[in-house]
Design an enzyme around this catalytic site. Structure first.
Site, PDB file in Angstrom:
ATOM      1  N   ASP A  85      -1.880  15.633  42.996  1.00 55.90           N
ATOM      2  CA  ASP A  85      -1.016  16.921  43.110  1.00 55.90           C
ATOM      3  C   ASP A  85      -2.318  17.895  44.323  1.00 55.90           C
ATOM      4  OD1 ASP A  85       0.113  17.430  40.792  1.00 55.90           O
ATOM      5  OD2 ASP A  85      -1.453  17.924  39.348  1.00 55.90           O
ATOM      6  N   ASP A 132      26.988  48.260  52.193  1.00 56.27           N
ATOM      7  CA  ASP A 132      27.705  48.707  52.477  1.00 56.27           C
ATOM      8  C   ASP A 132      28.224  49.075  54.197  1.00 56.27           C
ATOM      9  OD1 ASP A 132      25.231  49.067  54.065  1.00 56.27           O
ATOM     10  OD2 ASP A 132      24.974  51.112  53.346  1.00 56.27           O
ATOM     11  N   ASP A 189      21.099  51.493  52.294  1.00 57.95           N
ATOM     12  CA  ASP A 189      19.884  51.644  52.376  1.00 57.95           C
ATOM     13  C   ASP A 189      19.808  54.025  51.967  1.00 57.95           C
ATOM     14  OD1 ASP A 189      21.780  53.307  53.604  1.00 57.95           O
ATOM     15  OD2 ASP A 189      21.385  52.776  55.985  1.00 57.95           O
ATOM     16  N   ASP A 203      22.905  53.223  46.648  1.00 58.80           N
ATOM     17  CA  ASP A 203      22.668  53.140  46.592  1.00 58.80           C
ATOM     18  C   ASP A 203      21.429  52.107  45.589  1.00 58.80           C
ATOM     19  OD1 ASP A 203      24.960  52.043  48.589  1.00 58.80           O
ATOM     20  OD2 ASP A 203      22.995  52.267  50.300  1.00 58.80           O
ATOM     21  N   GLU A 252       0.645  21.592  36.950  1.00 57.60           N
ATOM     22  CA  GLU A 252      -0.394  22.729  37.159  1.00 57.60           C
ATOM     23  C   GLU A 252      -0.322  23.591  37.759  1.00 57.60           C
ATOM     24  OE1 GLU A 252      -3.082  18.675  36.634  1.00 57.60           O
ATOM     25  OE2 GLU A 252      -0.656  19.614  35.806  1.00 57.60           O
TER      26      GLU A 252
END
Length: 915
Positions: free
Chosen positions: A754, A373, A657, A661, A331
């Site tokens: 937990d 690139d 950029d 792209d 959980e």
């Protein structure tokens, strides 16, 4: 050449195109249609284009512009919009584990509204979702802020009304409409798709569309013109200026023929919004989640039936089954994952990285292929003078001097190469401009001649007297300058060239030789200009293009966008982390190959984008695996290469950029852009770098793998211990006449365990673990669970026997003692297993947990030992344990750790992995 071996076998594609393939096809079709329309506009005369868009060279009236703005809409491209905060909040709870826990909490509430387990589960679910929502909401706002930093305007010519004189003024780009007359100058962003009607010396940077680092020359044009030969790619048209590009030199006037989504830029951007493809992280979490849920669906009914049949109390068996289901459900996984990712986002923000999607951090760690690139990533994104060569290809300061004088004395706008020559000389202080030279005249550059000349007055000292002469210095494209040369300067043929000696006739043989020198430098990826001179026979005040004749070739200037100083080191660092770097660029193949070789990339065979179009998906997958450098690649081809690598079993990152792209950024497992990128690239990316630096990426990869490792720790710890506990419960339920542990005890044990594991995101990872890409492996988690889990059952059963025979807890009257003893042993063994599982090494000796983990586990142990003696004990069903219990406990725990370490050693040797 880098060869990549898929980690998973190739599988047959499902029948019919996938959603991603359909989106790619739509993108390609829409872009093709817009391209064909623009190509047609390029081929038609300017007068006809003016008629088609219902305008004139005087521009629209203000009323016409307002009507067209209402009709065509704002001049903006489609982009992702963050959903409303309440939708983001709902989405943060869209996790299968949360759904299971909500269901179990509802069942527990239905059985007993006062059950404390309902509160425990509700708190876990609430905190997990809120933490995830807040981090993603905050990151999204930070990314939006980047886009809103700048408001851009452009110069538009409009009229106040019919018959009024046109006026040029600045308007916001989003208010530009079809038919507007836009005036362009150096430094301007092009606001829409324009048909150029007048232009002089216009140079446009199209890097955002094509990836080429050098500006592209547009045709000198006077309206009305006759158009040009139709081209299939509007980017190549010399009388079109497209949205998303910018002016580097010259001036122009253009008619807006398309705005917003109808532009070439917008045709690509419009297909990029909507549902993103499922990433590696999404797929991994989904597989692991449903593996654990399936296991729970099998085991819980078995536990329920065994307890119901052996004890006869079906209500109690049902509650116990629900408690077991909670125990089997990790959980805290949503919270641990969110805390891990949030911590990673905070750590990366300190390194100037904005994480838009938290999942991207783990994908960064799983990445084993980075497509990037060239410009600005491997290179400095600036032009520098690399070499200055004489006619024999040897470096010669005289060539630098003449090139410098040409660039220094011109009065027009200096381009990047002129500035590179000046910077080179200023840095080295190799040339001094003094009273020897003064400006006489210049013949400016134009794109028809592709050269420019300056004429200087040179004062030569002869004896005690000065002699003035005019010297023309011409610099430009090699073929254009050579066409005007009749001689060449050969320093081996005489005395100082300034004396006029050392000049030989430029024969056809010599012309071929010097041309070969320029071509050799082109093949090295250098942009080459020729430099020539002429001493004027009859000095005068003005000169014309006709005087650019009878020139003497001096040599060549060779330019390069230089590699970054740290690029090679960053690439080595990525390779050490198991990441293959592939360069995917729209630039020239020679330039790409040269830069890649300079930074240490094994170039091999460069593949051109058009060459991939004829390949089917299987062929492209094989080609992409063995190819390191792709050049002249368009946006659709980039995205297809990314998908081909993914189909080969790789986790792919893409760094870019430009608008070209954006499709690849969305399709990649992790899209990476920079804050200086075009808007659509930033919106398509998952991570935004405030500095375009591969070193930052390397640090991000380490952070991603740390995040993944700590997440896997939690899953394997929880899955294996819960499996062992359930197996122990089954054995105990079958042979013990009472519940081996009360439901509330099981919930409390699970809660304490937990809470101790909440420190997992702050744990450290072994250095060896960070050296390789890490991916989700649901099958491996299942194997781990069934291998390590039963070890705890062995010692749980040993504790059963001890409690039964040594402490006589063998009847319903003494069941609280039995349950308390198993509770403490179970909790402490679970807590100790944290240290056993968190490393493949020997814990505490070869690898120590971080301080938060140490503190959390110590607190969990102390809590487990305290609860049977605490004021809470009666309410929870505990009784105090006798002193004689604890030596047995220590013995069981030591034996447990020893056996676990032995099995761990065998497991690593057998399967080659641990976490």
């Amino acid at each position: 050449m880098t060869m990549l071996t898929p980690r998973t076998p190739a599988t047959l594609a499902p029948p019919g195109p996938s959603r991603r393939e359909r989106r790619a096809a739509e993108l390609q079709a829409r872009t093709r249609l817009v391209g064909e329309r623009l190509a047609g506009i390029s081929a038609r005369p300017g007068v006809q284009v003016l008629q088609e868009v219902d305008t004139s060279t005087a521009g629209l009236t203000a009323a016409e512009a307002a009507l067209r703005l209402e009709r065509h809409g704002s001049n903006t491209v489609a982009h992702e919009r963050a959903p409303r905060w309440y939708l983001q909040l709902v989405k943060a709870y869209g996790n299968p584990f949360i759904a299971v826990l909500v269901f179990l909490a509802a069942v527990m509430y239905w059985q007993d509204p006062g059950d404390p387990g309902v509160v425990i589960l509700s708190v876990m679910v609430g905190i997990s979702g809120l933490l995830r929502f807040w981090q993603e909401f905050r990151s999204g706002r930070a990314a939006d802020a980047l886009r809103k930093l700048v408001t851009t305007t452009c110069a538009v010519q409009r009229r106040a009304g019919s018959g009024c004189a046109p006026t040029t003024f600045e308007v916001p780009m989003d208010q530009v409409v079809p038919g507007d007359v836009v005036r362009l100058a150096a430094g301007d962003l092009i606001p829409a798709d324009l048909r150029i009607v007048t232009a002089k010396d216009l140079g446009v940077s199209q890097a955002a569309l094509s990836g080429e680092s050098l500006p592209v020359a547009k045709a000198d044009t006077r309206a009305p013109d006759l158009g040009q030969q139709e081209t299939s790619d509007p980017v190549d048209a010399d009388n079109l200026a497209l949205m998303g590009t910018s002016v580097t030199s010259g001036t122009a006037t253009g008619i807006v023929v398309a705005t917003g989504a109808d532009t070439y830029f917008g045709s690509m951007a419009g297909s990029l919004v909507g549902e993103r493809p499922r990433t590696n992280f999404d797929t991994g979490v989904r597989k692991v989640s449903f593996l654990l849920i399936r296991f729970m669906l099998v085991m819980v009914p078995v536990v329920f039936m065994v307890n119901g049949l052996t004890k006869g109390d079906w209500d109690e068996a049902f509650l116990f089954g629900v408690a077991v289901a909670v125990g089997l459900t990790p959980e805290m996984l949503p919270m641990v994952v969110s805390a891990n990712l949030a911590r990673g986002a905070v750590a990366m923000s300190r390194r100037k990285v904005v994480v838009k999607r938290l999942d991207a951090i783990q994908n960064l760690g799983a990445m084993d292929v980075l497509c990037t690139d060239k410009t600005g990533t491997l290179t400095e994104d600036r032009i520098v003078l690399d070499r200055y060569l004489d006619v024999h290809g040897d470096e010669d300061d005289e060539v630098l001097e003449y090139g410098y004088l040409n660039s220094r004395f011109q009065t027009g706008l200096r381009n990047l190469m002129d500035q590179a020559v000046i910077d080179r000389v200023d840095e080295a202080e190799e040339v001094v401009v003094d009273a020897r030279f003064s400006m006489v005249d210049e013949i400016p550059f134009d794109f028809a001649r592709r050269r420019m000349s300056v004429v200087l007055d040179r004062n030569s000292v002869v004896g005690d007297f000065g002699r003035h002469e005019h010297i023309m210095i011409t610099k430009g494209a090699v073929e254009e300058v050579l066409d005007r040369c009749t001689h060449m300067r050969d320093r081996g043929q005489g005395a100082h060239p300034a004396e006029g000696s050392g000049t030989v006739e430029l024969t056809e043989q010599l012309r071929r030789q010097v041309t070969r020198i320029a071509e050799d430098n082109n093949r090295r990826g250098l942009r080459v200009l020729a430099v020539a001179t002429r001493t004027m026979d009859s000095p005068r005040e003005t000169y014309t293009v006709a005087d650019e004749d009878g020139l003497t070739l001096v040599g060549f200037l060779a330019f390069l966008d230089p590699p970054k100083a740290d690029a090679a080191r960053a690439l080595t660092g990525l390779a050490d982390k198991g990441i293959a770097v592939k360069v995917v660029t729209g630039d020239n193949e020679l330039v790409a190959a040269r830069v890649c070789a300079d930074v240490g990339i094994d170039v091999g065979q460069v593949v051109l984008g058009p060459g991939t179009d004829a390949l089917d998906d299987t062929e492209l997958r094989a080609l992409a695996a063995r190819t390191t450098v792709f050049a002249k690649v368009n946006p659709v081809q980039k995205a297809r290469i990314v998908r081909a690598l993914q189909a080969g079993g790789h986790t792919v990152g893409f760094l870019g950029d430009g608008i070209n792209d954006a499709a690849a950024l969305r399709d990649a497992d992790v899209g990476i852009s920079v804050d200086t990128a075009v808007d659509i690239a930033k919106e398509s990316a998952d991570i935004i770098l405030l500095e375009k630096d591969l070193t930052v990426l390397e640090q991000g990869v380490v952070q991603g793998r740390t995040t993944f490792g700590n997440t896997i720790k939690y899953i394997k710890m929880t899955a294996s211990s819960n499996f062992g506990n359930v197996f122990s419960v089954l054995v105990a339920s079958a042979f013990i006449p009472f519940q081996p542990m009360l439901a509330i005890m099981l919930l409390v044990q699970n809660l304490v365990y937990d809470l101790a594991q909440l420190a997992t995101p702050w744990d450290r990872m072994d250095e060896e673990y960070l050296r390789e890409p890490r991916n989700w492996d649901a099958r491996g988690i299942g194997r781990f669970m069934v291998t390590i889990g039963p070890i705890s059952s062995v010692f749980d059963i040993a504790m059963f026997l001890i409690m039964w025979h040594v402490f006589a807890a063998d009847s319903e009257a003494s069941q609280s003692l039995f349950q308390s003893g198993w509770f403490v042993e179970g909790l402490l063994s679970q807590t100790l297993i944290v240290h056993m599982i968190r490393t493949r090494k020997i814990p505490f000796v070869q690898s120590r947990a971080s301080r938060p983990v140490m503190v959390a586990t110590v607190l969990a142990v102390l809590t487990g030992l305290w609860l049977p003696f605490s004021p809470l004990a009666p309410a929870l069903g505990f009784v105090a344990l006798p002193a004689g219990y604890f030596p047995w406990l220590i013995g069981v725990l030591l034996a447990y750790c020893t056996l676990t370490q032995l099995v761990k050693t065998w497991y690593v040797r057998r399967f080659g992995t641990w976490l």
